[in-house]
Design a protein around this motif. Structure first.
Motif, PDB file in Angstrom:
ATOM      1  N   THR A 124      -5.700   4.577   0.657  1.00  0.00           N
ATOM      2  CA  THR A 124      -6.836   5.491   0.692  1.00  0.00           C
ATOM      3  C   THR A 124      -7.365   5.637   2.115  1.00  0.00           C
ATOM      4  OG1 THR A 124      -8.399   3.714   0.269  1.00  0.00           O
ATOM      5  CG2 THR A 124      -7.458   4.826  -1.658  1.00  0.00           C
ATOM      6  N   ARG A 165      -1.609  -1.338  -4.065  1.00  0.00           N
ATOM      7  CA  ARG A 165      -2.852  -0.644  -3.774  1.00  0.00           C
ATOM      8  C   ARG A 165      -2.553   0.775  -3.317  1.00  0.00           C
ATOM      9  NH1 ARG A 165      -7.516  -3.412  -5.353  1.00  0.00           N
ATOM     10  NH2 ARG A 165      -7.085  -5.632  -5.180  1.00  0.00           N
ATOM     11  N   LYS A 166      -3.454   1.655  -3.678  1.00  0.00           N
ATOM     12  CA  LYS A 166      -3.344   3.018  -3.169  1.00  0.00           C
ATOM     13  C   LYS A 166      -3.776   3.043  -1.707  1.00  0.00           C
ATOM     14  CE  LYS A 166      -4.199   5.288  -7.619  1.00  0.00           C
ATOM     15  NZ  LYS A 166      -5.090   6.210  -8.367  1.00  0.00           N
ATOM     16  N   TYR A 185       0.857  -1.182   0.000  1.00  0.00           N
ATOM     17  CA  TYR A 185       0.000   0.000   0.000  1.00  0.00           C
ATOM     18  C   TYR A 185       0.904   1.246   0.000  1.00  0.00           C
ATOM     19  CZ  TYR A 185      -3.778  -3.166   1.255  1.00  0.00           C
ATOM     20  OH  TYR A 185      -4.701  -4.182   1.269  1.00  0.00           O
ATOM     21  N   THR A 186       0.597   2.182  -0.858  1.00  0.00           N
ATOM     22  CA  THR A 186       1.424   3.379  -0.991  1.00  0.00           C
ATOM     23  C   THR A 186       0.550   4.607  -1.162  1.00  0.00           C
ATOM     24  OG1 THR A 186       3.124   4.458  -2.324  1.00  0.00           O
ATOM     25  CG2 THR A 186       1.627   2.960  -3.471  1.00  0.00           C
ATOM     26  N   ASP A 187       1.065   5.746  -0.711  1.00  0.00           N
ATOM     27  CA  ASP A 187       0.337   7.010  -0.911  1.00  0.00           C
ATOM     28  C   ASP A 187       0.678   7.677  -2.242  1.00  0.00           C
ATOM     29  OD1 ASP A 187       2.908   7.747  -0.421  1.00  0.00           O
ATOM     30  OD2 ASP A 187       2.475   9.010   1.340  1.00  0.00           O
ATOM     31  N   ASN A 188       1.423   6.942  -3.079  1.00  0.00           N
ATOM     32  CA  ASN A 188       1.733   7.431  -4.430  1.00  0.00           C
ATOM     33  C   ASN A 188       0.479   7.301  -5.285  1.00  0.00           C
ATOM     34  OD1 ASN A 188       2.714   8.046  -6.928  1.00  0.00           O
ATOM     35  ND2 ASN A 188       4.425   6.589  -6.890  1.00  0.00           N
ATOM     36  N   ASP A 189      -0.184   8.411  -5.582  1.00  0.00           N
ATOM     37  CA  ASP A 189      -1.476   8.362  -6.285  1.00  0.00           C
ATOM     38  C   ASP A 189      -1.330   8.172  -7.788  1.00  0.00           C
ATOM     39  OD1 ASP A 189      -0.369  10.773  -6.860  1.00  0.00           O
ATOM     40  OD2 ASP A 189      -2.085  11.991  -6.216  1.00  0.00           O
ATOM     41  N   SER A 205      -1.476   2.448 -10.266  1.00  0.00           N
ATOM     42  CA  SER A 205      -2.812   1.892 -10.512  1.00  0.00           C
ATOM     43  C   SER A 205      -2.965   0.632  -9.652  1.00  0.00           C
ATOM     44  CB  SER A 205      -2.988   1.547 -11.987  1.00  0.00           C
ATOM     45  OG  SER A 205      -4.255   0.956 -12.212  1.00  0.00           O
ATOM     46  N   ASN A 206      -4.161   0.442  -9.102  1.00  0.00           N
ATOM     47  CA  ASN A 206      -4.406  -0.714  -8.240  1.00  0.00           C
ATOM     48  C   ASN A 206      -4.254  -2.020  -9.018  1.00  0.00           C
ATOM     49  OD1 ASN A 206      -4.911   0.792  -5.968  1.00  0.00           O
ATOM     50  ND2 ASN A 206      -7.106   0.898  -6.310  1.00  0.00           N
TER      51      ASN A 206
END
Length: 604
Positions: free
Chosen positions: A140, A137-138, A124-128, A131-132
């Motif tokens: 969120t 995964r973003k 999981y990353t905060d790099n928007d 793409s999932n």
């Protein structure tokens, strides 16, 4: 056996004490002294050793699985290629997918699935700009509200073991398990400016199978502070919620140990529960002891029981024979009077009873029977006289005369109402069968509502819908009419505006639906709940204690008719009206014979 007639003079209580002393108490003391001294201590010691070995094996298996997953997390934590992929900003999706394919070709992620203990690797990353996908995964706000993230955030440790139930995995996945154990850590080895979280889901079934492979009769549990994570009691529990630790009876716990994680500040309890050791199962293995106990426990009690049973059995059998003669109206006295115990007293009481019965039959019973026949004849005559005083045909002829007089005078509306009233009274008085067809029942309802419309005028309107296949089905008489009458009395009368009553009857998927609705005064929530409570707890005694029993009576008749294969719903809102829905399961077992017969005749 004549030498043992002295036993006849002892009371049954004394004989039972003799049986208890020689057949129960003394053998029990001797047996327990031998068995429990020689076997129980060994059994307890062997059970303890077996439990300790099982716990050591569980610790080893847990360490192997979790250390393997931690090793995977360490490799990913130190992988610079992976770090570059998740921290890089992508201008467009094409750029992202090129880097993603490059990552897959180098097996940075998929390589670690070779471990049989890893079920899923997710980053999981905060790099928007990413793409999932299955592995990325973003991060969120919804993710931050998930159970595993909150456990990780609240733990405030470099690495966290999260235990939770994942509803999203319940209906899919290779091993179809929603019970999830995850190793969670931050990917901050190269970059601490972004929030990147690595979550490795342990294959739950691998640990479960290790627990199930512990072939032991005792119950083995692996628990955290709140839940039972694993147990050898049953398999295929992956889709079930975790059981709470409170379900383990503290009194049954025989051994309790801990498994501590090497990299996380957490420990799991390993608990074994078992029943008390029963050394009786080992008696068979000691043949010499078993043989000696068999002689002592069988031979002596057999001799005592034979003597006592002969004292009781012969006279009880004799008494039973003479009681059988009484059933055939043959009253004979028993000439055998030996013994001063309870059975001897019983025989003498029987002889006295037989003499008294003969006296009652010859004197009192015949006289009372004659008197009862005279009283019965008198009551029957009085009942016939009372029944003849009221002739229903007189009432119907009178109503017919009034109707004809109204027609002659041109009062057709009054004549029609009198005709409906006459038909309704005739069908009510001449009850006949308790079950009638829905078509006949709806004629009752129509006659009743025509009379009410004459009373209320334009204030009342009504409508019916009856599916053709439903007309021949039999239901209890006046069952629909009772609810329609209740709607008129309690719904239509209490409002000043125009109101309506609607009845719909139809079949759907082998179920019969009967819906009665009105737009009358409705009910408050408290009154509605009171009615629902009465219907849920309906009993016959309530019909005698309640002032209004129409709906309750009908509800109970329908339940008996359907053998409880019925659903009943009532909803109401103040100033809006009331809706009643009756659902009868036509194909359920136990529906009344009258319904089944009608159902077969109509080829349903």
């Amino acid at each position: 056996m004549k030498n043992f007639k002295i036993l006849n003079n002892y009371s049954i209580r004394s004989k039972l004490i003799i049986i208890y002393l020689f057949c129960v108490l003394i053998p029990m003391i001797v047996t327990n002294s031998i068995v429990y001294i020689t076997i129980k201590s060994n059994e307890v010691r062997e059970q303890r050793i077996t439990m300790e070995h099982a716990i050591e094996r569980v610790k080893y298996n847990l360490s192997s699985v979790l250390d393997d997953c931690v090793l995977v997390s360490n490799h990913l934590h130190n992988d610079i290629t992976l770090n570059d992929f998740i921290t890089r900003r992508y201008d467009n999706l094409l750029d992202y997918y090129e880097r993603y394919n490059y990552l897959l070709q180098n097996n940075v992620i998929n390589y670690y699935y070779n471990s049989q203990h890893v079920y899923q690797v997710t980053i999981y990353t905060d790099n928007d700009t990413i793409s999932n996908s299955s592995n990325f995964r973003k991060l969120t706000s919804e993710t931050r509200q998930s159970e595993w993230y909150r456990q990780f955030y609240n733990n405030n440790e470099d690495m966290t073991i999260s235990v939770y139930y994942d509803d999203n995995r319940k209906n899919y996945g290779i091993n179809n398990t929603a019970r999830t154990i995850s190793i969670t850590r931050k990917l901050d080895n190269f970059d601490k400016t972004h929030e990147n979280i690595l979550k490795i889901d342990v294959d739950y079934n691998v640990i479960l199978n290790d627990i199930l492979n512990e072939k032991m009769e005792d119950n083995l549990y692996v628990c955290n502070k709140s839940y039972i994570l694993f147990s050898n009691k049953k398999s295929n529990v992956g889709t079930e919620e975790f059981d709470t630790i409170d379900s383990i009876e503290e009194k049954d716990v025989k051994l309790n140990d801990f498994f501590r994680f090497k990299v996380a500040n957490e420990a799991w309890n390993i608990i074994i529960t078992a029943n008390e050791v029963s050394p009786l199962s080992k008696i068979v293995e000691r043949k010499e002891i078993l043989f000696g106990l068999a002689i002592f426990n069988l031979l002596l009690p057999t001799i005592i029981i034979i003597l006592v049973s002969h004292s009781i059995g012969y006279r009880v059998t004799l008494l039973g024979i003479y009681l059988g003669k009484v059933e055939n109206e043959e009253f004979s006295t028993i000439e055998y009077n030996d013994g001063q115990d309870e059975i001897g007293k019983l025989i003498r009481s029987y002889n006295l009873m037989v003499l008294r019965i003969k006296e009652l039959i010859e004197v009192v019973f015949k006289r009372d029977a004659e008197k009862q026949r005279l009283e019965l004849a008198k009551k029957q005559a009085e009942l016939k006289a009372l029944q003849s005083q009221v002739n229903p045909h007189f009432m119907f002829n009178t109503l017919e005369s009034i109707r004809m007089r109204s027609l002659i005078k041109g009062e057709s509306e009054t004549a029609e109402i009198i005709e409906n009233l006459s038909a309704l009274l005739r069908k009510t008085i001449n009850w006949g069968e308790d079950y009638i067809t829905i078509e006949d029942e709806m004629l009752f309802v129509e006659n009743y509502l025509q009379i009410q419309k004459y009373r209320f005028g334009e204030k009342l309107t009504f409508s019916f819908y009856v599916m053709g296949d439903c007309k021949g089905i039999r239901i209890p008489k006046l069952s629909i009419l009772s609810f329609v009458e209740n709607a008129c009395v309690h719904g239509i009368e209490e409002v000043s505006h125009n109101a309506s009553i609607n009845v719909s009857i139809f079949k759907y998927d082998s179920r019969l639906f009967i819906e009665i609705s009105d737009t009358g005064s409705g009910m408050e929530e408290d009154q509605l709940n009171l009615i629902r409570d009465k219907l849920r707890n309906a009993e016959i005694d309530m019909l005698n204690n309640s002032k209004s029993t129409g709906v309750l009576n009908t509800y109970m008749r329908l339940q008996m008719y359907c053998n409880n294969n019925m659903q009943f719903e009532i909803d109401s809102k103040p100033k809006e009206g009331t809706d009643v829905t009756i659902q009868i399961f036509l194909d359920e077992p136990g529906v009344s014979n009258s319904f089944v017969k009608e159902n077969q005749n109509n080829n349903f």
